[in-house]
Design a protein around this motif. Sequence first.
Motif, short mmCIF file in Angstrom:
data_model
loop_
_atom_site.label_atom_id
_atom_site.label_comp_id
_atom_site.label_asym_id
_atom_site.label_seq_id
_atom_site.Cartn_x
_atom_site.Cartn_y
_atom_site.Cartn_z
N ALA A 158 0.85 -1.20 0.00
CA ALA A 158 0.00 0.00 0.00
C ALA A 158 0.88 1.24 0.00
N ARG A 161 -0.05 7.29 1.06
CA ARG A 161 -1.32 8.03 1.02
C ARG A 161 -2.48 7.16 1.52
N VAL A 162 -2.51 5.88 1.08
CA VAL A 162 -3.56 4.97 1.53
C VAL A 162 -3.44 4.72 3.03
N LYS A 166 -6.17 5.37 6.00
CA LYS A 166 -6.64 4.28 6.86
C LYS A 166 -6.37 4.56 8.33
N ASN A 194 4.89 1.91 -3.15
CA ASN A 194 4.13 1.12 -2.19
C ASN A 194 5.03 0.45 -1.16
#
Length: 199
Positions: A158, A161-162, A166, A194
């Motif tokens: 991931a 940003r993700v 979260k 990622n």
Amino acid sequence: ELCGPRDHGRLEGVPALLLFTCRTEGEEGRIAKTLSLLSEAPSSTMLRLEPWSFPVMEAALRERLVFSRPDQGEAILRRIHRTSRGNPLFILELLKVFQDEEVLEVRPDGSWFFLAERLPPDLPLPGSLRALVDRQLDQISKEASLVAAHLARIGHAASPRVLALKTGLGPSAVTNGIGELLSRGLVRWDGSENLTFVH
């Protein structure tokens, strides 16, 4: 286990080599004190095992390993190196786990036959390596722990940003958490954007 109190008289004066091994991660003060005392003993020698680079590990294992699918050999070796972080003791423990789970067979001629088709998607972690990861997770900050927890929950690589979305953390906190996980070798960059776990 090699000898007991009754053997003392029988072995008195017999030259002996004692080998002690330990990992220095965690409990630094107690381990450092013990190592210092051992190093002061007469005729003692202290050796520190440095992590193997991938080429060194590959050369060592290819002397014994035979792959059922030779075209997958390099990819499997890279997974072993990444999971063990190049630690020679962890590499041996990982090979022992493979043998216990019948992924690795020891042939009569001494060679190791690796059944690539039996290899699970996620490499099994030896108990000692799992314990090391657990100790490291216990020592990280709240931000790093939150980032690690959500990365595990996502289940695949991931982006920062993700992870920020979260966790609900601000950019600075997420950056600090990721930096701490990277410095401890718990996560790595998968490509350029990622993050994924090393193990």
